[in-house]
Design a protein around this motif. Structure first.
Motif, PDB file in Angstrom:
ATOM      1  N   LEU A  12       0.832  -1.206   0.000  1.00 19.92           N
ATOM      2  CA  LEU A  12       0.000   0.000   0.000  1.00 19.92           C
ATOM      3  C   LEU A  12       0.867   1.257   0.000  1.00 19.92           C
ATOM      4  O   LEU A  12       0.598   2.211  -0.742  1.00 19.92           O
ATOM      5  N   ALA A  13       1.919   1.258   0.808  1.00 23.57           N
ATOM      6  CA  ALA A  13       2.831   2.395   0.852  1.00 23.57           C
ATOM      7  C   ALA A  13       3.543   2.582  -0.484  1.00 23.57           C
ATOM      8  O   ALA A  13       3.775   3.715  -0.927  1.00 23.57           O
ATOM      9  N   THR A  14       3.868   1.472  -1.145  1.00 21.48           N
ATOM     10  CA  THR A  14       4.515   1.550  -2.459  1.00 21.48           C
ATOM     11  C   THR A  14       3.581   2.180  -3.484  1.00 21.48           C
ATOM     12  O   THR A  14       3.997   3.024  -4.290  1.00 21.48           O
ATOM     13  N   PHE A  15       2.303   1.800  -3.435  1.00 22.03           N
ATOM     14  CA  PHE A  15       1.322   2.392  -4.349  1.00 22.03           C
ATOM     15  C   PHE A  15       1.145   3.889  -4.080  1.00 22.03           C
ATOM     16  O   PHE A  15       1.022   4.684  -5.016  1.00 22.03           O
ATOM     17  N   ILE A  16       1.137   4.281  -2.809  1.00 22.10           N
ATOM     18  CA  ILE A  16       0.995   5.695  -2.472  1.00 22.10           C
ATOM     19  C   ILE A  16       2.191   6.486  -3.006  1.00 22.10           C
ATOM     20  O   ILE A  16       2.032   7.560  -3.590  1.00 22.10           O
ATOM     21  N   ALA A  17       3.397   5.950  -2.818  1.00 19.87           N
ATOM     22  CA  ALA A  17       4.594   6.615  -3.337  1.00 19.87           C
ATOM     23  C   ALA A  17       4.563   6.676  -4.859  1.00 19.87           C
ATOM     24  O   ALA A  17       4.917   7.703  -5.462  1.00 19.87           O
ATOM     25  N   MET A  18       4.117   5.594  -5.489  1.00 13.10           N
ATOM     26  CA  MET A  18       4.061   5.538  -6.949  1.00 13.10           C
ATOM     27  C   MET A  18       3.088   6.577  -7.502  1.00 13.10           C
ATOM     28  O   MET A  18       3.430   7.360  -8.395  1.00 13.10           O
ATOM     29  N   TYR A  19       1.864   6.604  -6.953  1.00  7.70           N
ATOM     30  CA  TYR A  19       0.870   7.551  -7.453  1.00  7.70           C
ATOM     31  C   TYR A  19       1.226   8.989  -7.084  1.00  7.70           C
ATOM     32  O   TYR A  19       0.868   9.924  -7.816  1.00  7.70           O
ATOM     33  N   SER A  20       1.921   9.183  -5.978  1.00  8.63           N
ATOM     34  CA  SER A  20       2.393  10.531  -5.633  1.00  8.63           C
ATOM     35  C   SER A  20       3.374  11.030  -6.680  1.00  8.63           C
ATOM     36  O   SER A  20       3.316  12.189  -7.104  1.00  8.63           O
ATOM     37  N   ALA A  21       4.287  10.147  -7.103  1.00  7.69           N
ATOM     38  CA  ALA A  21       5.246  10.516  -8.145  1.00  7.69           C
ATOM     39  C   ALA A  21       4.539  10.836  -9.458  1.00  7.69           C
ATOM     40  O   ALA A  21       4.881  11.808 -10.148  1.00  7.69           O
ATOM     41  N   LEU A  22       3.527  10.037  -9.796  1.00  4.59           N
ATOM     42  CA  LEU A  22       2.778  10.280 -11.038  1.00  4.59           C
ATOM     43  C   LEU A  22       1.986  11.584 -10.960  1.00  4.59           C
ATOM     44  O   LEU A  22       1.929  12.345 -11.934  1.00  4.59           O
ATOM     45  N   ALA A  23       1.372  11.851  -9.803  1.00  3.85           N
ATOM     46  CA  ALA A  23       0.600  13.080  -9.635  1.00  3.85           C
ATOM     47  C   ALA A  23       1.508  14.306  -9.674  1.00  3.85           C
ATOM     48  O   ALA A  23       1.167  15.323 -10.286  1.00  3.85           O
ATOM     49  N   LEU A  24       2.659  14.225  -9.026  1.00  2.00           N
ATOM     50  CA  LEU A  24       3.623  15.331  -9.080  1.00  2.00           C
ATOM     51  C   LEU A  24       4.069  15.569 -10.519  1.00  2.00           C
ATOM     52  O   LEU A  24       4.257  16.720 -10.942  1.00  2.00           O
ATOM     53  N   SER A  25       4.237  14.492 -11.278  1.00  3.04           N
ATOM     54  CA  SER A  25       4.644  14.618 -12.682  1.00  3.04           C
ATOM     55  C   SER A  25       3.573  15.329 -13.499  1.00  3.04           C
ATOM     56  O   SER A  25       3.869  16.245 -14.265  1.00  3.04           O
ATOM     57  N   TRP A  26       2.318  14.901 -13.350  1.00  2.00           N
ATOM     58  CA  TRP A  26       1.226  15.522 -14.110  1.00  2.00           C
ATOM     59  C   TRP A  26       1.076  16.992 -13.752  1.00  2.00           C
ATOM     60  O   TRP A  26       0.691  17.811 -14.585  1.00  2.00           O
ATOM     61  N   ASN A  27       1.402  17.346 -12.524  1.00  3.26           N
ATOM     62  CA  ASN A  27       1.244  18.718 -12.049  1.00  3.26           C
ATOM     63  C   ASN A  27       2.084  19.714 -12.843  1.00  3.26           C
ATOM     64  O   ASN A  27       1.728  20.892 -12.954  1.00  3.26           O
ATOM     65  N   PHE A  28       3.197  19.258 -13.425  1.00  6.78           N
ATOM     66  CA  PHE A  28       4.042  20.162 -14.206  1.00  6.78           C
ATOM     67  C   PHE A  28       3.305  20.687 -15.436  1.00  6.78           C
ATOM     68  O   PHE A  28       3.370  21.883 -15.740  1.00  6.78           O
ATOM     69  N   ILE A  29       2.614  19.803 -16.126  1.00  8.42           N
ATOM     70  CA  ILE A  29       1.929  20.208 -17.357  1.00  8.42           C
ATOM     71  C   ILE A  29       0.479  20.608 -17.096  1.00  8.42           C
ATOM     72  O   ILE A  29      -0.038  21.556 -17.684  1.00  8.42           O
ATOM     73  N   GLY A  30      -0.193  19.901 -16.194  1.00  8.58           N
ATOM     74  CA  GLY A  30      -1.599  20.181 -15.931  1.00  8.58           C
ATOM     75  C   GLY A  30      -1.825  21.249 -14.886  1.00  8.58           C
ATOM     76  O   GLY A  30      -2.733  22.082 -15.015  1.00  8.58           O
ATOM     77  N   GLY A  31      -1.003  21.244 -13.821  1.00 12.18           N
ATOM     78  CA  GLY A  31      -1.177  22.188 -12.727  1.00 12.18           C
ATOM     79  C   GLY A  31      -0.511  23.525 -12.961  1.00 12.18           C
ATOM     80  O   GLY A  31      -1.144  24.579 -12.888  1.00 12.18           O
ATOM     81  N   PHE A  32       0.787  23.499 -13.263  1.00 14.30           N
ATOM     82  CA  PHE A  32       1.535  24.741 -13.456  1.00 14.30           C
ATOM     83  C   PHE A  32       1.251  25.388 -14.811  1.00 14.30           C
ATOM     84  O   PHE A  32       1.132  26.607 -14.915  1.00 14.30           O
ATOM     85  N   THR A  33       1.156  24.565 -15.860  1.00 16.08           N
ATOM     86  CA  THR A  33       1.027  25.090 -17.219  1.00 16.08           C
ATOM     87  C   THR A  33      -0.418  25.186 -17.682  1.00 16.08           C
ATOM     88  O   THR A  33      -0.724  25.958 -18.598  1.00 16.08           O
TER      89      THR A  33
END
Length: 296
Positions: A12-33
């Protein structure tokens, strides 16, 4: 987590870390831009297949993850140059089309990708407990790198340029911001960590197939996590991923047959009542209202 809990919580912790990394990644193009990208699954799938093929070719585990990340960022650079010329719904549809295109290629190219039968990846030696720790720390490392990159972007001239593009792209271009380069750079940042996550995930699971690697469900989940936590913020994607994964796990455990429908309704309600995300709520006003209701 590996020292205080069993394998379920490590997973479960691995999935949380994985999806956190994916969400942070999407934030560059979707959130900031402000570009609604749905290409996340394309980058995850590409990283998964690149990492798996490289490992099966005899390349070291870590080296295959790094090379898969490089392949993904190069692909994202060319893709961004092509599709970032369009905006809004056209960009969103184009990014989804890329996911389907790569899925069809992976399904058809049997001699290289295994086709519809999928591709087996060599299982890590050392037993499940050791492998669980390795992949948890690996996902945490990617999440930390994505978070540190987010901190830098948020405080840098580059990040200011992305925020300016989100507010008014034409005005940003007029004041001297190289809009095309900035957008492509943000798109590449949104891809590289996804590629790394995909390569690690392939090693973790030991098997990948086109339907799972290029999953439309995954590419929809990630933006929802960011919106839930707060798009364009530093901690929002992590908080959104944490809440989403825990909600998903809880709903799945209690409502096995209708878990997707119930989870969908909960997420829609949360986003409807928290349009700016959890981090953008004015909690002082909220507490004051609650206290006013209680006193009345």
């Amino acid at each position: 987590m590996p020292f205080i809990a069993d394998n379920y919580f490590v997973k479960l912790a691995t999935f949380i870390a994985m999806y956190s990394a994916l969400a942070l990644s999407w934030n560059f193009i979707g959130g900031f831009t402000g570009y609604p990208s749905f290409a996340t699954a394309a980058f995850i799938g590409l990283g998964s297949y690149a990492g798996a093929i490289l490992q099966n070719a005899g390349i070291n585990l870590i080296a295959s993850w790094i090379l898969a990340s490089i392949i993904t960022i190069i692909f994202a650079g060319f893709l961004g140059f092509a599709i970032l010329r369009v905006k809004g719904h056209y960009f969103a549809v184009g990014s989804i089309a890329v996911v389907e295109l790569l899925r069809l290629i992976a399904s058809s190219w049997s001699s290289f990708t295994g086709g519809g039968d999928g591709l087996n990846v060599k299982i890590m030696e050392g037993g499940p407990d050791y492998a669980g720790r390795v992949f948890l720390y690996s996902m945490l490392s990617v999440m930390l790198l994505a978070f540190l990159t987010t901190l830098w972007v948020n405080r840098s001239k580059f990040g200011f340029g992305l925020k300016a593009i989100k507010q008014n792209e034409d005005a940003a271009d007029m004041v001297g911001i190289n809009v095309t380069i900035y957008k492509i750079a943000a798109f590449c940042l949104s891809a590289v960590f996804c590629g790394t996550v995909g390569a690690i995930y392939a090693s973790w699971i030991g098997y990948i197939a086109p339907v799972d690697a290029f999953s439309i469900i995954t590419t929809l989940k990630v933006p929802v996590m960011v919106l839930l936590g707060g798009e364009g913020t530093v901690f929002g994607p992590i908080l959104g991923a944490l809440v989403f994964v825990i909600l998903e796990e809880s709903v799945w455990a209690h409502f096995l047959e209708a878990n997707q429908a119930i989870l969908g309704m909960i997420i829609v309600i949360l986003i409807f009542f928290l349009p700016g995300g959890i981090l953008k709520v004015d909690y002082r006003k909220l507490i004051a209202k609650i206290q006013g209701v209680k006193s009345a």
